[in-house]
Design an enzyme around this catalytic site. Sequence first.
Site, short mmCIF file in Angstrom:
data_model
loop_
_atom_site.label_atom_id
_atom_site.label_comp_id
_atom_site.label_asym_id
_atom_site.label_seq_id
_atom_site.Cartn_x
_atom_site.Cartn_y
_atom_site.Cartn_z
N SER A 38 -124.17 81.37 -106.29
CA SER A 38 -123.82 81.52 -107.58
C SER A 38 -122.68 80.44 -108.00
O SER A 38 -121.80 80.62 -107.84
CB SER A 38 -123.45 82.97 -107.82
N GLU A 39 -123.07 79.92 -109.25
CA GLU A 39 -122.20 78.84 -109.54
C GLU A 39 -120.80 79.37 -109.98
O GLU A 39 -119.91 78.46 -109.92
CB GLU A 39 -122.90 78.00 -110.78
N ASN A 40 -120.47 80.74 -110.38
CA ASN A 40 -119.07 81.24 -110.62
C ASN A 40 -118.43 81.15 -109.41
O ASN A 40 -117.37 82.03 -109.57
CB ASN A 40 -119.42 82.38 -111.48
#
Lengths: 514, 514
Positions: free
Chosen positions: A336-338
């Site tokens: 997840s990019e976060n």
Amino acid sequence: MLVQQLRKVLTNNNIYSQHSIKLIACYSTNVKRTKIFESATAAVADIPDGSKILFGGFGVCGIPEKLIDALKTKGVKDITAVSNNGGVEDWGIGLLIQQKQISKMIASYVGENKELVRQYLAGELAIELTPQGTIAEKIRAGGAGIPAFFTPTGYGTLIQKGGAPIKYGNNGKVDIVSRPKPVQTFNGKDYVLEESIFADYAIIKAHKADPYGNLVFNKSARNFNAPMSRAAKTTIVEVEDIVPVGALTPSEIHIPGIYVDRIIKGENYKKRVERLRLRESDENKSKSSPGQELRERIAKRVALEFRDGMYVNLGIGMPVLSSNYIPKGMNVMLQSENGILGLGPFPTKEQVDPDLINAGKESVTVVPGASYFGSDESFAMIRGGHVDITILGAMEVSATGDLANWMIPGKLVKGMGGAMDLVAAPGTKVIITMEHNAKDGSPKILDKCTLPLTGQGIVDLIISEKAVFAVEKGVGLTLLEIAEGLSVEDLRLCTGAQFEVSSKLKKMAQIGEN
Amino acid sequence: MLVQQLRKVLTNNNIYSQHSIKLIACYSTNVKRTKIFESATAAVADIPDGSKILFGGFGVCGIPEKLIDALKTKGVKDITAVSNNGGVEDWGIGLLIQQKQISKMIASYVGENKELVRQYLAGELAIELTPQGTIAEKIRAGGAGIPAFFTPTGYGTLIQKGGAPIKYGNNGKVDIVSRPKPVQTFNGKDYVLEESIFADYAIIKAHKADPYGNLVFNKSARNFNAPMSRAAKTTIVEVEDIVPVGALTPSEIHIPGIYVDRIIKGENYKKRVERLRLRESDENKSKSSPGQELRERIAKRVALEFRDGMYVNLGIGMPVLSSNYIPKGMNVMLQSENGILGLGPFPTKEQVDPDLINAGKESVTVVPGASYFGSDESFAMIRGGHVDITILGAMEVSATGDLANWMIPGKLVKGMGGAMDLVAAPGTKVIITMEHNAKDGSPKILDKCTLPLTGQGIVDLIISEKAVFAVEKGVGLTLLEIAEGLSVEDLRLCTGAQFEVSSKLKKMAQIGEN
């Protein structure tokens, strides 16, 4: 940073000289320096109008809510804000936008804040839409003494070519557009030169600090807080707990105190969850509609791409659905990019943690073996091609592998988020999942995209409810699979680009079938 | 990375096509993938001659000793080795050098390995001496999909201008020299363009791993192991312990498993301490000699530069001495370039940990509130100007603030280590400590340096046993303090550059005096 701060004050007041610095510094020898401030108000008291400020957080996860409140109360104006996104209207950075304290934003996504978009289109505020990974790397570089770097992200798009609207006039026309950026080829691939970001202040949130400013973050609330802490003249941190010096072990510290100038302890954290998602029990699973069946058909085809041990990034929406069909016993780690590797299912009511969200700002859980990291590390992972597959939606895809999915000029202003970074990594397979045609029936697979690009020549595979196409450089589209009941001729009619038909053409496959 | 590996194998064997990849990948669906290899031998079995390999460790701290042994036994030849330094002759990477398995090295320091220097000067091996922070950043960039970046490090030196000897011929003359690098100005400052490093293999050492490849390092043994893990097609890690999935909490993981391909568990670690240093009790403190008195006079003057709350990097040797004179109650945090903030005194016999050394490879301790990090983070901290003061020795200093302290052409080959990075940060005060004259009495403070530069126009203050000079851009040298018993005329006679005399000239100060 004491000496630098002194030097700056003296320079600003035209009394700088090496000797006078020495004198003043000598006076301070006996003053014990502390980084702990008594209140958020005190910590932001000297921030002048016109400051460039980095705001930590991702959506409303991990935002410095107390410090933002203090900035709102103080009424600091004409802020250039660097924030991954525009947050929501009535919370966090949205409060400063409401009060028109921000004159310019550097952000990757503004889609969740209508007031921000209104101000932008009305010419009341400038927005420099910047790919999320490029923002993260600009900040990382700024903190690391790197003034500029080359990145594959955005090559061939408005971000590189220039012309993205930054500021509208009051007549609805674009007054200021982005400038073209220098490009250079390394090892046969084209890259864009991006300059770093270094700000006057970083306003961030951590979980714990010690009096030296050593920081520890909680779960996915690390996000932009980590890289931002390093990239400002003055870094101000709010935390939920201040522990004694030595209470944090040297190996668990995420950000060493050298980067931190001021600390305040916040009380009564509100911590909103932007999109509460709970695990569906078998009973409350929503009934399937025709639209949903179509989406699940696509998801079940996508799931055939998974292999044991793969690392996969799933875009918001349809791509996420495919994770429901990862075969039992197969280990696919979701990125997840976060800042998460190892996304798990949505939480039960009891498991919900506002500090743990996915890139769609939904509450999530993690699987055993998961890890958390900052946004700079997350996009280093993505841009470096360490993710095996990235799956994204599309507005348009071209026969040469161009993708458009972030902007409809004059109509839709949302931003690219991390999409330009996700598709830019050489080494990472890019799979596009989408309904074959737009709502009005027009084709979305075209000879050439009409909308601003997200990436140029970067798509490897297209999966719609009607077909699966391979996209190859110099070859174009090859039809690999076709949905039951459709002929190749049917498909040509609803597809806006020429395609070859594979000699091994087969019926569109679904996970679980043989 | 499964798909990429398959693609590579197929490409190398000329059987690459998207369809055949699909086919082979399908066969593997039911094979449960594991990263754990049974032995070091098995983990390196496929490494061919001619590979480019990153070797983790700093000196012999945190080196992958089992994997290096396996490479030695396998006899892999013609290796291009990226390693911060050349280690020692009879251990670690030194074993591969002994056996002439390495044909080229990229390193910042080779001073501790005589055989390596012998092979270099005899033209048997090439060395691309590269500043330590530039190596760390090249590796970090390689792993992060950044092909090139601008850095202040090395501007105005052979590293940027070209001409550094890379390979000698068998006649003792230099056959290959380094090429000039592109430069560019950002915000009025000059920078050098450096290209990233991405290798075939990374051979590294961690403390613990789980079966997914998540890694945790011990103390300063993190060093280059962390960034290197991200910058190779295949990353092979040896660890002291493999723990079950889920045993590492997601927040304590230093390197997520996505970067790791193979893991082996090593047994019976030898872990040498390159330079064992123990805390001196009052009894066994060495008697003071004239040379030592001179050094202590310099150190006691340096200590006057410290202020409460400062972050300071002390070079190896004389600069380190000054830490003995930090006033009680003053908090000065010492940064060590190998990945420590908060160096403490030398350890007692019982406290010695081979995984905890300083940049001089000496055993150390840390103070409460210390933190550990990788070499990429350490030099981001340094290059980004977060360190207030850096104190270094010198062979020569010029009146315009040039520094030479890393090389005597044809005589002394050691390397620059981290010195070029330490002096390059704008914002960081550079203090030079040195004996005023060379052993033959010749001046070391000159109008212009004769030796290859470490940095151009970067010195702020010079402290010798005879005097203290300020160095200011456009002004040159100003004498601020002079040792007791010396006249300004005496000083002019032993100084090789003109200097102004401050109107506030005073006797050379010492900490503890009034």
